[in-house]
Design an enzyme around this catalytic site. Structure first.
Site, PDB file in Angstrom:
ATOM      1  N   TYR A   1       0.844  -1.194   0.000  1.00  0.00           N
ATOM      2  CA  TYR A   1       0.000   0.000   0.000  1.00  0.00           C
ATOM      3  C   TYR A   1       0.884   1.250   0.000  1.00  0.00           C
ATOM      4  CZ  TYR A   1      -3.975  -3.019   1.081  1.00  0.00           C
ATOM      5  OH  TYR A   1      -4.951  -3.990   1.029  1.00  0.00           O
TER       6      TYR A   1
ATOM      7  N   CYS B   1      -6.405  -4.228  -7.874  1.00  0.00           N
ATOM      8  CA  CYS B   1      -6.188  -3.889  -6.465  1.00  0.00           C
ATOM      9  C   CYS B   1      -5.841  -5.135  -5.643  1.00  0.00           C
ATOM     10  CB  CYS B   1      -7.393  -3.153  -5.886  1.00  0.00           C
ATOM     11  SG  CYS B   1      -8.965  -3.994  -6.125  1.00  0.00           S
ATOM     12  N   HIS B   2      -6.109  -6.315  -6.170  1.00  0.00           N
ATOM     13  CA  HIS B   2      -5.757  -7.550  -5.467  1.00  0.00           C
ATOM     14  C   HIS B   2      -4.240  -7.744  -5.382  1.00  0.00           C
ATOM     15  CE1 HIS B   2      -5.984  -8.737  -9.746  1.00  0.00           C
ATOM     16  NE2 HIS B   2      -5.040  -9.628  -9.442  1.00  0.00           N
TER      17      HIS B   2
ATOM     18  N   ASN C   1     -12.568   0.893  -5.692  1.00  0.00           N
ATOM     19  CA  ASN C   1     -12.225   0.567  -7.079  1.00  0.00           C
ATOM     20  C   ASN C   1     -13.460   0.020  -7.809  1.00  0.00           C
ATOM     21  OD1 ASN C   1     -11.202  -0.489  -9.461  1.00  0.00           O
ATOM     22  ND2 ASN C   1      -9.809  -1.929  -8.480  1.00  0.00           N
TER      23      ASN C   1
ATOM     24  N   GLU D   1      -2.343 -15.893 -10.302  1.00  0.00           N
ATOM     25  CA  GLU D   1      -1.233 -15.190 -10.925  1.00  0.00           C
ATOM     26  C   GLU D   1       0.136 -15.684 -10.462  1.00  0.00           C
ATOM     27  OE1 GLU D   1      -1.554 -10.938 -10.880  1.00  0.00           O
ATOM     28  OE2 GLU D   1      -3.693 -10.984 -11.325  1.00  0.00           O
TER      29      GLU D   1
END
Length: 159
Positions: free
Chosen positions: A97, A128-129, A120, A156
């Site tokens: 962050y 944002c993940h 978002n 991912e």
């Protein structure tokens, strides 16, 4: 503005999609919040809606890493800077962050970055993940829903 609204089933549960004639405007896990923001809606599947569905399905299968659908978001100046910074995080990587606060030009606004992430309007496409706490903990996602964030990160980074 007329918003075209559809839903799809995904590995993350039902997802609600909203597009205008030429831009993706919303992806939401909560239909009530999503629909309440618009007066003029249609459930027509436009070419852009179809393209969005295809890209999301490809993403969930690990077939694509970047989205090509055009997006349009509305937020405060700070939110817009945060969302733009989020789009620079490469697939399969995470940042803190604090890193996003620096990229957004407000290095001390770490909590505000969390609030911008929560606001978002296009999660997954605006990733944002991929933001975690500086201590390596996963942090929240879309409120308190960390299971979806864990799933997306595992997709991912499957190692």
């Amino acid at each position: 503005m007329l918003l075209y609204v559809n839903e799809i089933d995904s590995p993350l549960g039902k997802i609600y999609l909203g597009v205008s004639d030429d831009k993706v405007n919303y992806i939401s896990y909560d239909k009530a919040d999503f629909i309440a923001q618009h007066e003029a809606v249609s459930d027509e599947e436009t070419p852009l809606m179809h393209e969005l569905k295809v890209e999301l399905q490809q993403f969930f299968k690990g077939e694509i890493q970047r989205f090509t659908v055009p997006i349009e978001v509305v937020g405060t100046d700070f939110q817009m800077r945060v969302w733009e910074a989020l789009r620079t995080i490469p697939y399969g990587e995470v940042v803190s962050y604090k890193d996003i606060a620096k990229l957004a030009g407000s290095p001390k606004a770490v909590r505000a970055v969390g609030q911008a992430n929560h606001a978002n309007p296009i999660p997954i496409i605006i990733p944002c993940h991929r933001v975690i706490q500086a201590n390596g903990k996963i942090g929240g996602y879309n409120g308190s829903d960390i299971e979806r964030k864990q799933w997306l990160l595992a997709l991912e980074m499957p190692f």
